[in-house]
Enzyme design. Structure first.
Site, PDB file in Angstrom:
ATOM      1  N   ASP A   8      46.310  27.579  42.531  1.00  0.00           N
ATOM      2  CA  ASP A   8      47.557  26.845  42.627  1.00  0.00           C
ATOM      3  C   ASP A   8      47.248  25.395  42.244  1.00  0.00           C
ATOM      4  OD1 ASP A   8      46.332  25.674  44.852  1.00  0.00           O
ATOM      5  OD2 ASP A   8      47.864  26.306  46.274  1.00  0.00           O
ATOM      6  N   CYS A  65      42.655  27.610  46.000  1.00  0.00           N
ATOM      7  CA  CYS A  65      43.781  26.769  46.427  1.00  0.00           C
ATOM      8  C   CYS A  65      43.185  25.630  47.245  1.00  0.00           C
ATOM      9  CB  CYS A  65      44.837  27.577  47.197  1.00  0.00           C
ATOM     10  SG  CYS A  65      44.308  28.321  48.748  1.00  0.00           S
ATOM     11  N   THR A  67      42.681  25.321  50.509  1.00  0.00           N
ATOM     12  CA  THR A  67      41.737  25.795  51.520  1.00  0.00           C
ATOM     13  C   THR A  67      41.116  27.147  51.177  1.00  0.00           C
ATOM     14  OG1 THR A  67      43.441  26.973  52.753  1.00  0.00           O
ATOM     15  CG2 THR A  67      43.038  24.653  53.365  1.00  0.00           C
ATOM     16  N   HIS A  98      26.932  43.171  51.281  1.00  0.00           N
ATOM     17  CA  HIS A  98      27.357  44.000  52.407  1.00  0.00           C
ATOM     18  C   HIS A  98      28.795  44.482  52.310  1.00  0.00           C
ATOM     19  CE1 HIS A  98      24.086  42.082  55.170  1.00  0.00           C
ATOM     20  NE2 HIS A  98      23.600  42.507  54.012  1.00  0.00           N
ATOM     21  N   HIS A 133      26.195  50.162  54.010  1.00  0.00           N
ATOM     22  CA  HIS A 133      27.329  49.287  53.699  1.00  0.00           C
ATOM     23  C   HIS A 133      28.424  50.065  52.976  1.00  0.00           C
ATOM     24  CE1 HIS A 133      24.805  46.072  55.066  1.00  0.00           C
ATOM     25  NE2 HIS A 133      23.884  46.374  54.155  1.00  0.00           N
TER      26      HIS A 133
END
Length: 144
Positions: A8, A65, A67, A98, A133
């Site tokens: 963004d 973005c 955060t 993992h 995994h």
């Protein structure tokens, strides 16, 4: 490897740095936007990137973005997408080994450019370990 890339407005500048890295590393990518720092709603970018990964058109995706949180939440709504929000190298490596993450999210307002590029490199270069995994990933797939 083909990478779907998007941001963004809050992640635009870091996305441009990631593009330069991908070009230098000769990694095939498509930029899904944003194409400037003009305001855009993060789901409008996360949705087509996550769809492209979900549908298998791209092996990996990277979303940025402010955060990384909004992009991660949105991307993880799509079947087969395992988006991981990473702001350190250890997590980027571990989520590939993992969790077989196929979409990386980062926050431009959280980490610096150099660290972000190191995270991208490690995340792209690290292989899934499989084994126990894979059993765990299959449990996730069962609920999708």
């Amino acid at each position: 490897m083909k990478v779907a890339l998007g941001s963004d407005h809050g992640g635009y500048e870091l996305k441009e740095e990631v593009k330069r890295y991908l070009e230098e590393a000769r990694i095939d990518y498509k930029d899904f936007g944003a194409y400037s720092t003009d305001s855009v709603d993060y789901p409008d970018i996360a949705i087509p990137v996550a769809e492209a990964v979900s549908e298998g058109k791209y092996e990996r995706g990277i979303l940025i973005c402010g955060t990384g949180i909004g992009m991660s939440i949105t991307a993880n709504k799509f079947k087969g997408v395992r988006a991981a929000l990473c702001h350190d190298i250890f997590s980027a490596k571990a989520t590939r080994e993992h969790n077989d993450s196929n979409l990386l999210t980062m926050g431009d307002r959280v980490i610096g450019k150099q660290l972000a590029l190191e995270i991208v490199k490690v995340w792209l270069d690290t292989e899934f370990h499989g084994g126990r995994h894979a059993r765990r990933i299959n449990k996730i797939k069962e609920i999708e």
